[in-house]
Design a protein around this motif. Structure first.
Motif, PDB file in Angstrom:
ATOM      1  N   PHE B  62       1.106  84.095  73.047  1.00 13.06           N
ATOM      2  CA  PHE B  62       1.787  83.333  74.092  1.00 13.06           C
ATOM      3  C   PHE B  62       3.302  83.276  73.887  1.00 13.06           C
ATOM      4  O   PHE B  62       3.998  82.449  74.478  1.00 13.06           O
ATOM      5  CB  PHE B  62       1.227  81.908  74.173  1.00 13.06           C
ATOM      6  N   MET B  63       3.815  84.154  73.006  1.00 10.07           N
ATOM      7  CA  MET B  63       5.254  84.209  72.781  1.00 10.07           C
ATOM      8  C   MET B  63       5.883  85.107  73.843  1.00 10.07           C
ATOM      9  O   MET B  63       5.199  85.889  74.495  1.00 10.07           O
ATOM     10  CB  MET B  63       5.554  84.782  71.396  1.00 10.07           C
ATOM     11  N   ARG B  64       7.207  84.993  73.958  1.00  9.04           N
ATOM     12  CA  ARG B  64       7.898  85.868  74.897  1.00  9.04           C
ATOM     13  C   ARG B  64       8.123  87.243  74.277  1.00  9.04           C
ATOM     14  O   ARG B  64       8.026  87.405  73.061  1.00  9.04           O
ATOM     15  CB  ARG B  64       9.236  85.224  75.312  1.00  9.04           C
ATOM     16  N   GLU B  65       8.480  88.187  75.146  1.00 12.97           N
ATOM     17  CA  GLU B  65       8.777  89.569  74.755  1.00 12.97           C
ATOM     18  C   GLU B  65       9.757  89.600  73.567  1.00 12.97           C
ATOM     19  O   GLU B  65      10.846  89.029  73.653  1.00 12.97           O
ATOM     20  CB  GLU B  65       9.431  90.232  75.976  1.00 12.97           C
ATOM     21  N   GLY B  66       9.375  90.246  72.458  1.00 12.19           N
ATOM     22  CA  GLY B  66      10.305  90.465  71.343  1.00 12.19           C
ATOM     23  C   GLY B  66      10.555  89.268  70.433  1.00 12.19           C
ATOM     24  O   GLY B  66      11.308  89.357  69.465  1.00 12.19           O
ATOM     25  N   GLU B  67       9.911  88.149  70.720  1.00 10.60           N
ATOM     26  CA  GLU B  67      10.216  86.903  70.017  1.00 10.60           C
ATOM     27  C   GLU B  67       9.869  86.932  68.525  1.00 10.60           C
ATOM     28  O   GLU B  67      10.631  86.461  67.685  1.00 10.60           O
ATOM     29  CB  GLU B  67       9.459  85.762  70.703  1.00 10.60           C
ATOM     30  N   ILE B  68       8.694  87.504  68.210  1.00  9.36           N
ATOM     31  CA  ILE B  68       8.235  87.529  66.815  1.00  9.36           C
ATOM     32  C   ILE B  68       9.201  88.359  65.960  1.00  9.36           C
ATOM     33  O   ILE B  68       9.661  87.911  64.905  1.00  9.36           O
ATOM     34  CB  ILE B  68       6.806  88.114  66.739  1.00  9.36           C
ATOM     35  N   GLY B 201       3.490  77.745  73.696  1.00 14.98           N
ATOM     36  CA  GLY B 201       4.212  78.809  74.399  1.00 14.98           C
ATOM     37  C   GLY B 201       3.857  78.948  75.864  1.00 14.98           C
ATOM     38  O   GLY B 201       3.692  77.964  76.583  1.00 14.98           O
ATOM     39  N   LEU B 202       3.696  80.218  76.283  1.00 18.29           N
ATOM     40  CA  LEU B 202       3.470  80.501  77.700  1.00 18.29           C
ATOM     41  C   LEU B 202       2.095  80.027  78.185  1.00 18.29           C
ATOM     42  O   LEU B 202       1.862  79.953  79.386  1.00 18.29           O
ATOM     43  CB  LEU B 202       3.647  81.995  77.966  1.00 18.29           C
ATOM     44  N   LEU B 203       1.214  79.662  77.246  1.00 17.96           N
ATOM     45  CA  LEU B 203      -0.094  79.136  77.656  1.00 17.96           C
ATOM     46  C   LEU B 203       0.072  77.956  78.611  1.00 17.96           C
ATOM     47  O   LEU B 203      -0.578  77.885  79.646  1.00 17.96           O
ATOM     48  CB  LEU B 203      -0.901  78.684  76.428  1.00 17.96           C
TER      49      LEU B 203
END
Lengths: 190, 394
Positions: B62-68, B201-203
């Protein structure tokens, strides 16, 4: 300025810990205590914070603070639910038909030491389902807001004791002059 | 600079000494999210116990693109190696088709701690350090919403349930205080200034029923709008996704619309009202309010924005079952199955939040980007402050 010992009683509201924060930041000794636990009356001032309860004059909250009001002669400030508790102790009445959430314009009707250096109108933030419709006995109105043409009571003061109530939240960051109002309150006895 | 009336230097030293005393020579796992709260909590532990600290980040999906990747890099810069644990399929599986906001948050919390307790076992650790801050436990305890990182404060014993004890060095602080501590101990600027992003996150921005397609659409439009969202003058600005709402009216909605027209001084036709299928979390009079969302359309929508405070007071009074008012900032188009809400707030401590004025040109750019995704049909701007809404929708 004297460092004051202030007890905050929190009946479960969202902003009571912010009262604790603001009083500490003003340089005072701040104690936040759960509403239900026993408390000492050995403090320089008391603040009754907010909470989710919907009150009647026989509510537990009202009985509990009635004891404090009779035992202590130190300044007491009721905020939001605390304002409603103090109002009911002295015979005020509430209605559920005029809730208010978020920003509200406040107009000062009468100046008092609590409102030192506060302009005659400012924006305060509120979060209450119930609203005062009958003023408690021996109290006067210091400030109000407007709902169309109706005046809604926002700040009250006991005519002979240092007991105050504010319906809005001076402790939240969005309320203009909120910290000043808390500061004025803590320094009432100076 | 002072924190609760104490010099920041003393405040931080006391925290570090306290951690040393509690942890002694044991191993501690740190739950990193990429945000400032978990960064400060873990870095304080790092300063206290050094390499006995084992930082991990969970890829929940549920993270955004590239966040990790970004997060791992930032922590390398301050000398901390973060282990990535990929658990996205576990989360997706457990949350598929779940609708209720609290149920989703509670399932997220369970899975979150299951994964962490595995990590604690693998490292043979005794403690987990996490970045819980004041609003987290205040809102969870008050029953407003279940934050994923609050256990002890609501009577859950982590040792019994998950096999570790918790360290929450900054549980007493608000976001603005955390940022001051972060600056003082030398957390990278990018982390300090990053807009808050919720644990789940995005959840919780896929409002209502969780479906993978909805999540994909939201990730896509969030990615498309990233640079515009950053340039809104707000403490936090983000997008959330809903099912396309239906046109609806009722006596109460008519009454509200009449008051709104009086406030903005525009009468006549051309107004439309939409009701959403989902519910959203709010906070009214210190109590949780899980209420309906109303969409409002009028071609010249800036009329609503100019009078938003007054409109919201009437909205709360006339429609007590609702927690959100959203203004449509696109023209409605028939194709597409989802609607997007733009949410922006201004706040220091995230306990109360106001809605900033919207720059019309910027708004148009955001709408154009979002409508590039053909799955989207309406775009709204949420004008509800906290209270009566919360910042996130669930």
């Amino acid at each position: 300025m004297n460092r004051k010992k202030v007890l905050i009683l929190g009946p479960g509201g969202q902003y009571n810990h912010l009262i604790y924060r603001k009083i500490s930041e003003l340089g005072h000794e701040s104690y936040l205590q759960d509403f239900n636990s026993d408390f000492s009356i050995n403090f320089d001032a008391f603040i009754i914070g907010g909470g989710p309860a919907r009150l009647s004059k026989n509510s537990y909250e009202v009985k509990r603070i009635r004891e404090l009001v009779y035992q202590s002669s130190k300044p007491i400030l009721g905020i939001c639910l605390g304002f409603q508790i103090l109002s009911l102790i002295y015979g005020g009445e509430l209605t559920s038909s005029k809730p208010s959430f978020g920003p509200q314009k406040i107009f000062i009707e009468k100046y008092d030491a609590l409102l030192n250096n506060i302009p005659n109108s400012f924006v305060a933030w509120e979060s209450h389902n119930d609203t005062l419709t009958k003023l408690p006995e021996d109290f006067e109105v210091l400030a109000y807001s407007k709902l169309n043409a109706t005046k809604i009571v926002e700040i009250i003061k006991h005519k002979s004791k240092l007991i105050y109530g504010v319906q809005f939240h001076p402790e939240v960051d969005h309320t203009e002059f909120g910290k000043e109002i808390l500061n004025n309150f803590v320094n009432l006895n100076e | 600079m002072k924190i609760y009336g104490k010099e920041i230097k003393d405040y931080v030293n006391d925290l570090i000494n306290e951690i040393r005393k509690v942890v002694d020579d044991k191993v501690v796992v740190a739950a990193i999210s990429g945000g400032v709260d978990s960064a400060v909590a873990s870095y304080l532990c790092w300063l206290a116990i050094g390499s006995n600290l084992k930082p991990v980040i969970i890829d929940t999906g549920f993270m955004r693109e590239g966040e990790i990747d970004d997060t791992v890099k930032r922590f390398e810069e301050i000398g901390m190696h973060v282990e990535v644990i990929d658990a996205s399929s576990l989360f997706y599986e457990a949350l598929k088709n779940k609708k209720d906001a609290e149920e989703k948050r509670k399932i997220f919390r369970e899975k979150f701690y299951e994964v962490l307790s595995e990590a604690v076992k693998n490292y043979n650790a005794s403690y987990l350090v996490q970045g819980t801050i004041a609003p987290d436990w205040i809102e969870t305890k008050g029953g407003i919403k279940t934050q994923h990182n609050v256990l002890v404060q609501i009577g859950i014993d982590p040792e019994k349930k998950f096999g570790f004890n918790l360290i929450e060095p900054i549980a007493n602080l608000y976001k603005d205080q955390v940022r001051k501590v972060a600056e003082y101990i030398g957390i990278p600027k990018e982390i300090i200034n990053r807009q808050p992003f919720p644990g789940p996150g995005l959840l919780i921005r896929c409002v209502g029923e969780f479906e993978l397609e909805k999540l994909k659409a939201l990730k896509n439009v969030t990615f498309l709008c990233e640079k515009y969202l950053q340039s809104i003058n707000a403490s936090q600005a983000f997008l959330a996704i809903f099912k396309k709402p239906r046109m609806a009216t009722s006596n109460k909605i008519v009454e509200f619309l009449k008051e709104t027209k009086r406030i903005i001084g525009i009468g006549g036709r051309g107004f439309k009202t939409y009701e959403f299928y989902e519910l959203a979390t709010g906070v009214k009079g210190d109590a949780r309010a899980y209420g309906k969302l109303l969409g409002l359309y009028y071609k010249e929508y800036d009329a609503f924005l100019k009078h938003k405070d007054e409109i919201i007071q009437e909205f709360s009074r006339i429609l007590p079952d609702y927690t959100r008012l959203l203004i449509m900032i696109s023209d409605p188009r028939p194709a597409g199955k989802y609607a997007i809400a733009l949410r922006a707030v201004v706040t220091k401590d995230f306990m109360t939040a106001s809605v900033p004025d919207l720059d019309m040109e910027l708004a148009q750019k955001i709408v154009d980007e979002i409508l590039k995704d053909i799955r989207i049909t309406h775009v709204y701007y949420d004008i509800t402050p906290k209270p009566p809404a919360t910042i996130e929708y669930e």
